[in-house]
Design a protein around this motif. Structure first.
Motif, PDB file in Angstrom:
ATOM      1  N   SER A 115      -0.438  -8.267  -3.722  1.00 10.67           N
ATOM      2  CA  SER A 115      -0.797  -8.901  -3.352  1.00 10.67           C
ATOM      3  C   SER A 115      -0.667  -9.372  -4.557  1.00 10.67           C
ATOM      4  O   SER A 115       0.022  -9.265  -5.054  1.00 10.67           O
ATOM      5  N   GLY A 116      -1.220 -10.688  -5.271  1.00 11.63           N
ATOM      6  CA  GLY A 116      -0.504 -12.209  -5.700  1.00 11.63           C
ATOM      7  C   GLY A 116       0.362 -12.508  -5.721  1.00 11.63           C
ATOM      8  O   GLY A 116       1.009 -12.412  -4.449  1.00 11.63           O
ATOM      9  N   ALA A 117       0.749 -12.879  -6.498  1.00  9.10           N
ATOM     10  CA  ALA A 117       2.041 -14.261  -5.584  1.00  9.10           C
ATOM     11  C   ALA A 117       3.268 -13.361  -6.036  1.00  9.10           C
ATOM     12  O   ALA A 117       3.510 -12.453  -6.445  1.00  9.10           O
ATOM     13  N   GLY A 118       4.513 -14.148  -5.073  1.00  7.67           N
ATOM     14  CA  GLY A 118       5.650 -13.944  -4.250  1.00  7.67           C
ATOM     15  C   GLY A 118       6.338 -13.827  -5.482  1.00  7.67           C
ATOM     16  O   GLY A 118       7.782 -13.365  -5.706  1.00  7.67           O
ATOM     17  N   SER A 119       5.871 -13.028  -6.655  1.00  9.10           N
ATOM     18  CA  SER A 119       7.507 -12.671  -8.187  1.00  9.10           C
ATOM     19  C   SER A 119       8.132 -11.614  -8.270  1.00  9.10           C
ATOM     20  O   SER A 119       9.588 -11.670  -8.717  1.00  9.10           O
ATOM     21  N   GLY A 193       1.764  -5.604 -14.487  1.00  8.70           N
ATOM     22  CA  GLY A 193       1.332  -6.930 -15.539  1.00  8.70           C
ATOM     23  C   GLY A 193       2.392  -7.656 -14.328  1.00  8.70           C
ATOM     24  O   GLY A 193       1.974  -9.019 -15.063  1.00  8.70           O
ATOM     25  N   ASP A 194       3.170  -7.954 -13.089  1.00 11.12           N
ATOM     26  CA  ASP A 194       3.644  -7.918 -13.032  1.00 11.12           C
ATOM     27  C   ASP A 194       2.970  -9.101 -11.533  1.00 11.12           C
ATOM     28  O   ASP A 194       1.797  -8.651 -11.764  1.00 11.12           O
ATOM     29  N   ALA A 195       3.621 -10.759 -11.666  1.00 12.48           N
ATOM     30  CA  ALA A 195       2.243 -11.603 -10.221  1.00 12.48           C
ATOM     31  C   ALA A 195       1.851 -10.657  -9.130  1.00 12.48           C
ATOM     32  O   ALA A 195       0.810 -10.741  -8.786  1.00 12.48           O
ATOM     33  N   GLU A 196       2.799 -10.205  -8.590  1.00 11.27           N
ATOM     34  CA  GLU A 196       3.145  -9.750  -7.236  1.00 11.27           C
ATOM     35  C   GLU A 196       2.700  -7.954  -7.776  1.00 11.27           C
ATOM     36  O   GLU A 196       3.915  -7.816  -8.425  1.00 11.27           O
ATOM     37  N   GLN A 197       1.723  -7.439  -7.231  1.00 11.00           N
ATOM     38  CA  GLN A 197       1.824  -6.278  -7.205  1.00 11.00           C
ATOM     39  C   GLN A 197       1.623  -5.230  -6.242  1.00 11.00           C
ATOM     40  O   GLN A 197       1.336  -6.207  -4.928  1.00 11.00           O
ATOM     41  N   LEU A 198       2.220  -4.190  -5.868  1.00  6.57           N
ATOM     42  CA  LEU A 198       2.270  -3.144  -4.947  1.00  6.57           C
ATOM     43  C   LEU A 198       1.050  -2.204  -5.157  1.00  6.57           C
ATOM     44  O   LEU A 198       0.873  -1.464  -5.498  1.00  6.57           O
ATOM     45  N   VAL A 199       0.623  -1.936  -3.875  1.00  4.83           N
ATOM     46  CA  VAL A 199      -1.083  -2.069  -4.132  1.00  4.83           C
ATOM     47  C   VAL A 199      -1.620  -0.597  -2.768  1.00  4.83           C
ATOM     48  O   VAL A 199      -1.264  -1.708  -2.041  1.00  4.83           O
ATOM     49  N   ALA A 200      -1.888   0.597  -3.287  1.00  8.22           N
ATOM     50  CA  ALA A 200      -2.113   1.633  -2.200  1.00  8.22           C
ATOM     51  C   ALA A 200      -3.674   0.498  -2.084  1.00  8.22           C
ATOM     52  O   ALA A 200      -4.627   1.234  -2.796  1.00  8.22           O
ATOM     53  N   VAL A 201      -3.879   0.591  -0.416  1.00  7.23           N
ATOM     54  CA  VAL A 201      -5.623  -0.194  -0.619  1.00  7.23           C
ATOM     55  C   VAL A 201      -6.573   1.487   0.264  1.00  7.23           C
ATOM     56  O   VAL A 201      -6.400   1.329   1.346  1.00  7.23           O
ATOM     57  N   GLY A 202      -8.074   1.219  -0.718  1.00 10.69           N
ATOM     58  CA  GLY A 202      -8.507   2.583  -0.067  1.00 10.69           C
ATOM     59  C   GLY A 202      -8.239   3.675   0.301  1.00 10.69           C
ATOM     60  O   GLY A 202      -7.901   4.684   1.154  1.00 10.69           O
ATOM     61  N   LEU A 203      -8.195   4.606  -1.311  1.00 10.42           N
ATOM     62  CA  LEU A 203      -7.599   5.582  -1.282  1.00 10.42           C
ATOM     63  C   LEU A 203      -8.345   6.910  -0.335  1.00 10.42           C
ATOM     64  O   LEU A 203     -10.004   6.803  -0.372  1.00 10.42           O
ATOM     65  N   THR A 204      -7.851   7.859  -0.220  1.00  9.57           N
ATOM     66  CA  THR A 204      -8.916   8.754   0.815  1.00  9.57           C
ATOM     67  C   THR A 204      -9.839   9.410   0.218  1.00  9.57           C
ATOM     68  O   THR A 204      -9.978  10.455   0.851  1.00  9.57           O
TER      69      THR A 204
END
Length: 255
Positions: A115-119, A193-204
Motif C-alpha cells: 500500500s502506498g508509493a513504491g519506496s 513511516g515508509d511511503a510504501e507499507q507491507l500490510v496484512a489486510v483483514g485479520l482473521t
C-alpha cells in the motif's frame, strides 16, 4: 650485607609493584561487558531452504496495548535480502496456521499487500523476473494476494498492474499483491513511516502483543516456500500508566 628482613621487605615491595602494573595493563582499553551486548531484536529472522533469501527483523508493527481487532489491517516491518547474483521475486501471503495446537494466538490474514508509493524498491537493479514457482500450502481457505491460485477472487487477488480496494484501510487506499522484486545481492525493507507499507489486510482474529501472524514466503528461484510466524513488535517506550489512586500510597486510618 642486607639482613633477611630487609630482603623480604624489598621482595614484597617488588611483588606489589608488579601486581599493580599488571592490573593497570589489564584494565587499559577494556570495555564494560554490558557495552558489548547487542540490544534485543523485536522481530524474527529466517532463511529459506537453500539460503538464497534471508528474512530479517520480521514483525507486526506495534499498535498499542489493545492490539488489532479481527478484520482490521496490520502493517508489517521486515527486511528481505537476496544472497544470490540472480534476481529473485518474493511473493508473500498468509495461510491459516497448521502447526501444533499447543501454539495459541496465531492468526492469518485475508491478503498481504503493498500500500502506498513504491519506496521499498530493491537496492540493486533487476531485469525481468519470473514468477515464484514454489508450491503453495494446500489449505487455501483464506483469500490471498496471489493470482496464482486456481480460482482467484478478482476483488482480493488482482492481476499485476491492477489494484483492489482494502476494506479496512484508510478511505481511498488500495493494495497491490505483495510481489517484491529484488535484484542480485539486493534487498527490500519495510519500516514504520515508509511511503510504501507491507500490510496484512483483514485479520482473521484478534492480534495482540504476545500473539503472531502466519505468513508464507514463495520464491521465484524454485526454493521451497517458507512459513514464518511474525510476532507483534515491542514498543520503543513503556506504555503510559493508568491514572493512579490518589490515596494508594497513604496508610489506612485507624480509629
Amino acid at each position: 650485607m642486607r639482613s633477611l628482613g630487609t630482603r623480604r621487605a624489598v621482595l614484597a615491595t617488588g611483588v606489589a609493584a608488579v601486581a599493580a602494573i599488571a592490573l593497570a595493563a589489564c584494565s587499559a582499553g577494556q570495555v564494560a561487558e554490558t557495552a558489548l551486548k547487542r540490544p534485543s531484536n523485536a522481530g524474527v529472522n529466517a532463511d529459506n531452504a537453500d539460503r538464497s533469501v534471508f528474512i530479517r527483523n520480521l514483525s507486526v508493527q506495534y499498535p498499542g496495548v489493545e492490539g488489532y481487532a479481527a478484520g482490521e489491517d496490520a502493517p508489517l516491518e521486515l527486511g528481505i535480502y537476496n544472497q544470490t547474483r540472480e534476481p529473485i521475486t518474493v511473493l508473500i501471503s498468509s495461510q491459516p496456521y497448521a502447526g501444533p495446537s499447543t501454539s495459541p494466538g496465531v492468526v492469518s490474514a485475508r491478503q498481504i499487500g503493498l500500500s502506498g508509493a513504491g519506496s521499498a524498491t530493491p537496492s540493486a537493479p533487476g531485469s525481468a523476473i519470473p514468477e515464484p514457482s514454489g508450491s503453495r500450502p494446500s489449505d487455501t481457505e483464506d483469500n490471498q494476494n496471489s493470482d496464482q491460485l486456481p480460482t482467484p477472487d478478482p476483488s482480493t487477488n488482482p492481476s499485476p498492474g491492477e489494484s483492489a480496494a482494502a476494506p479496512s484501510t484508510a478511505p481511498g487506499a488500495s493494495v497491490r499483491p505483495a510481489r517484491i522484486e529484488i535484484g542480485p545481492l539486493g534487498s527490500a525493507t519495510f519500516q514504520p513511516g515508509d511511503a510504501e507499507q507491507l500490510v496484512a489486510v483483514g485479520l482473521t482474529g484478534k492480534l495482540v502483543p504476545g500473539s503472531s501472524l502466519n505468513l508464507v514466503f514463495e520464491f521465484s528461484n524454485n526454493a521451497a516456500p517458507l512459513t514464518v510466524q511474525a510476532p507483534v513488535s515491542v514498543p520503543q517506550s513503556p506504555a503510559s500508566r493508568a491514572p493512579g489512586n490518589p490515596n494508594e500510597n497513604m496508610g489506612g486510618e485507624h480509629k
